[in-house]
Design a protein around this motif. Structure first.
Motif, PDB file in Angstrom:
ATOM      1  N   VAL A 100       6.472 -11.882   6.151  1.00 31.78           N
ATOM      2  CA  VAL A 100       7.391 -10.768   5.898  1.00 31.78           C
ATOM      3  C   VAL A 100       7.116 -10.301   4.485  1.00 31.78           C
ATOM      4  CG1 VAL A 100       9.807 -10.050   5.787  1.00 31.78           C
ATOM      5  CG2 VAL A 100       9.079 -11.785   7.457  1.00 31.78           C
ATOM      6  N   ALA A 101       6.868  -9.005   4.319  1.00 34.54           N
ATOM      7  CA  ALA A 101       6.381  -8.540   3.012  1.00 34.54           C
ATOM      8  C   ALA A 101       6.922  -7.164   2.683  1.00 34.54           C
ATOM      9  CB  ALA A 101       4.848  -8.496   3.017  1.00 34.54           C
ATOM     10  N   ASN A 102       6.925  -6.867   1.395  1.00 37.37           N
ATOM     11  CA  ASN A 102       7.116  -5.494   0.935  1.00 37.37           C
ATOM     12  C   ASN A 102       5.740  -4.850   0.845  1.00 37.37           C
ATOM     13  OD1 ASN A 102       9.939  -5.619   0.552  1.00 37.37           O
ATOM     14  ND2 ASN A 102       9.642  -6.697  -1.391  1.00 37.37           N
ATOM     15  N   VAL A 103       5.633  -3.672   1.419  1.00 35.47           N
ATOM     16  CA  VAL A 103       4.385  -2.921   1.307  1.00 35.47           C
ATOM     17  C   VAL A 103       4.513  -2.016   0.085  1.00 35.47           C
ATOM     18  CG1 VAL A 103       2.864  -1.224   2.408  1.00 35.47           C
ATOM     19  CG2 VAL A 103       4.005  -2.978   3.793  1.00 35.47           C
ATOM     20  N   HIS A 104       3.606  -2.214  -0.869  1.00 34.52           N
ATOM     21  CA  HIS A 104       3.677  -1.451  -2.118  1.00 34.52           C
ATOM     22  C   HIS A 104       2.676  -0.305  -2.113  1.00 34.52           C
ATOM     23  CE1 HIS A 104       6.406  -4.076  -4.448  1.00 34.52           C
ATOM     24  NE2 HIS A 104       5.952  -5.009  -3.621  1.00 34.52           N
ATOM     25  N   ARG A 105       2.929   0.642  -3.019  1.00 29.57           N
ATOM     26  CA  ARG A 105       2.030   1.789  -3.166  1.00 29.57           C
ATOM     27  C   ARG A 105       0.599   1.327  -3.369  1.00 29.57           C
ATOM     28  NH1 ARG A 105      -0.688   4.714  -2.243  1.00 29.57           N
ATOM     29  NH2 ARG A 105      -1.115   6.870  -2.746  1.00 29.57           N
ATOM     30  N   GLU A 106       0.422   0.334  -4.258  1.00 30.86           N
ATOM     31  CA  GLU A 106      -0.900  -0.268  -4.449  1.00 30.86           C
ATOM     32  C   GLU A 106      -0.853  -1.651  -3.818  1.00 30.86           C
ATOM     33  OE1 GLU A 106      -2.090  -0.317  -8.645  1.00 30.86           O
ATOM     34  OE2 GLU A 106      -0.806   1.443  -8.882  1.00 30.86           O
ATOM     35  N   ALA A 107      -1.732  -1.877  -2.859  1.00 32.02           N
ATOM     36  CA  ALA A 107      -1.705  -3.142  -2.127  1.00 32.02           C
ATOM     37  C   ALA A 107      -1.802  -4.313  -3.104  1.00 32.02           C
ATOM     38  CB  ALA A 107      -2.856  -3.188  -1.132  1.00 32.02           C
ATOM     39  N   GLY A 108      -0.871  -5.222  -3.001  1.00 30.79           N
ATOM     40  CA  GLY A 108      -0.926  -6.418  -3.822  1.00 30.79           C
ATOM     41  C   GLY A 108      -0.372  -6.252  -5.218  1.00 30.79           C
ATOM     42  N   ASN A 109       0.067  -5.064  -5.599  1.00 30.92           N
ATOM     43  CA  ASN A 109       0.643  -4.871  -6.933  1.00 30.92           C
ATOM     44  C   ASN A 109       2.157  -4.705  -6.812  1.00 30.92           C
ATOM     45  OD1 ASN A 109       1.498  -4.159  -9.438  1.00 30.92           O
ATOM     46  ND2 ASN A 109       0.333  -2.232  -9.552  1.00 30.92           N
TER      47      ASN A 109
END
Ligand code: FE
Ligand code: CA
Length: 543
Positions: free
Chosen positions: A444-453
């Motif tokens: 379960v994750a937050n998807v950020h504008r820059e992947a992994g940042n």
């Protein structure tokens, strides 16, 4: 919404049928049929008069051994499926190669007192005597019951539900997502528990069958060697459909799908096989045809010219739009493959594989990328749920201060991921939720504008579900990656199950439902963790 009499009848039929001998020999089936639950059910039902115009076909046994299913709910209709297969583990299903007429009917009550539509449909040997009926003219947002007849034989009763019309007020929607059900590695007990989730619809996002025979502590065996021909894929699909837990949940709610690699072959990419087999497109065509023959997909999805277009959207009023994305059929080959195999996935370091970031590579294909952007742009839905195969967020492992990329997942197609995120933002898509599977673990994750940042803006919530039955990867491999990927809110590789969702106007609740022991058919289920996505707030919170 659960209907008790429907449930009781289905459970009775399946309990009785389970006592039958395994359907392997014609004489066993013929002898058993007189006592079978299906025979009892058929004798209780009135003979439909409209079926009497046809010469009644003769079968070597009960022809509806694979059950019934429905899928792809629309506001005005749904797709119904069955397949005639008195001997399901034979390549021809135990059928002579003749065309056969079936009747179908759909009613607004489980006793079929109010049949709202009926018709006849042809089952042909070229499609393994499967039938697909795209019913239209139904009312939005309500339950229906359906069945098929053939001569004197009557199928089990299926229940299905239409979607809500655009503009209609819909306050709540319940669905679940599952993936990866290796038949040999565990029982499909999770499907039995799905019956208790009061679902409106069900999503399966890949590895519905497995083409190959493998795993530890197997609970049962596939029939036959690795599936690589039409006959073998048919037997494989049919064997999965003989599982009574799977049959029951198919008969209880409508499904929608995307597929992953194992419906065809491990790690295939578009037209390329893992081992660069020159005749791979023939194999893929056989696998796609068998998939079509065994799934409650619309008739319009029938394979055509080596392609089976399965990407689609489903709308539930103004509450939710679902995007069924196919990241397998049109993808560019995985970069930097193992030279001994020629294709397939590896873990690579970006510094040693500059092709990884080549923006011309696509995981969806240019046509589907354009389609997805157009569907995003046109969406008026409050919730936008993207159902696709595999983990979307970065999920590499640190080696010498560098993050590895698994080339089969979205980490292997970073430019496509970037374009999808850009598109979600550009079209101000409301409340994006990304569903996935494939990795045999929950992330379960937050998807950020820059992947992994994690410093960059949150754009979406991701729920990559664990496998329903397939074995997980080792904790030694999986667990160290959790702190290395701080956008990940939760991870677990030890448990099998599904994710149940409940969407309303104020938020989307998700429960990770996991089996006590997937190697036991009568196993219990618990909630491993719960999460919430608040309306208007990107990302996910543990509750
Ligand atoms: Fe899998
Ligand atoms: Ca794979």
């Amino acid at each position: 919404m659960q209907d008790d009499s429907f449930d009781r009848a289905q459970r009775l039929i399946h309990r009785l049928r389970e006592r039958l001998p395994q359907p392997t020999r014609r004489d066993v089936i013929r002898a058993a049929f007189a006592f079978s639950a299906a025979g009892i059910a058929a004798s209780l039902l009135p003979k439909p008069a409209w079926a009497s115009g046809f010469e009644p076909p003769r079968f070597t046994g009960y022809p509806f051994t694979l059950g019934v299913a429905s899928g792809y709910p629309r506001a005005d209709g749904v797709s119904l499926w069955t397949r005639l297969a008195p001997e399901p583990l034979q390549p021809d299903g135990g059928m002579v190669p003749d065309m056969i007429h079936l009747g179908w009917e759909i009613a607004s009550d489980d006793k079929f007192a109010k049949v709202v539509h009926k018709g006849s449909v042809r089952a042909v040997p070229e499609l393994a005597h499967s039938v697909h009926v795209d019913v239209r003219g139904l009312e939005p947002g309500r339950w229906y019951w359906y069945r098929f007849t053939c001569g004197d034989e009557v199928s089990p009763i299926g229940r299905t539900r239409t979607a809500e019309a655009i503009g209609a007020k819909l306050d709540r929607l319940r669905f679940a997502v599952a993936s990866c059900q290796h038949y040999e590695q565990a029982y499909f007990s999770a499907h039995r528990h799905l019956l208790d989730e009061n679902l409106d619809l069900m999503f399966f996002v890949g590895d519905y069958i497995y083409e190959s025979n493998w795993g530890d502590d197997l609970v049962r065996r596939h029939v036959g060697p690795e599936a690589d021909t039409l006959a073998r894929y048919r037997v494989r699909h049919a064997q999965y459909k003989t599982d009574c837990d799977l049959q029951q949940i198919h008969a209880a709610v409508p499904w929608a799908f995307t597929w992953d690699d194992h419906e065809v072959e491990n790690d295939y990419a578009g037209a390329q096989s893992e081992n660069l087999d020159p005749s791979f497109l023939l194999r893929r065509a056989a696998a796609y045809q068998a998939f079509f023959e065994h799934m409650p997909v619309p008739l319009t999805m029938r394979p055509h010219a080596n392609e089976m277009r399965i990407y689609d959207t489903l709308d539930y009023g103004d509450l939710a739009r679902f995007y069924l994305v196919d990241n397998r059929q049109y993808r560019a080959p995985q970069v930097c493959p193992d030279p001994y195999k020629g294709g397939g996935s590896t873990d690579v370091m970006a510094s040693q594989c500059p092709e990884l970031k080549d923006p011309s590579r696509s995981m969806l294909g240019a046509t589907q990328e354009r389609w997805l952007e157009q569907r995003f742009a046109a969406s008026r839905a409050q919730w936008n749920v993207i159902a696709q195969q595999t983990i979307f967020s970065r999920f590499g492992g640190l080696r010498d201060d560098e993050m590895s990329a698994w080339t089969d997942g979205w980490d292997g197609y970073p430019a496509t991921r970037e374009r999808v995120v850009t598109s979600l933002q550009a079209h101000a898509v409301r409340n994006p939720v990304i569903l996935g599977g494939d990795i045999h673990a929950t992330v379960v994750a937050n998807v950020h504008r820059e992947a992994g940042n994690p410093e960059s803006a949150k754009v979406a919530a991701e729920f990559c579900g664990t496998s329903l039955a397939s074995q997980g990867w080792s904790e030694d491999m999986f667990n160290p990656r959790l702190p290395q990927n701080p956008h990940v809110q939760f991870g677990n590789t030890t448990k099998r199950g599904y994710i149940a969702f409940d969407i309303g106007h104020r938020g989307c609740d998700a429960r990770l439902r996991v089996l006590d022991n997937e190697k036991q058919r009568d196993t219990g289920i618990t909630t491993l963790a719960s999460f919430r996505v608040e309306d208007g707030k990107a990302g996910v919170d543990k509750v």
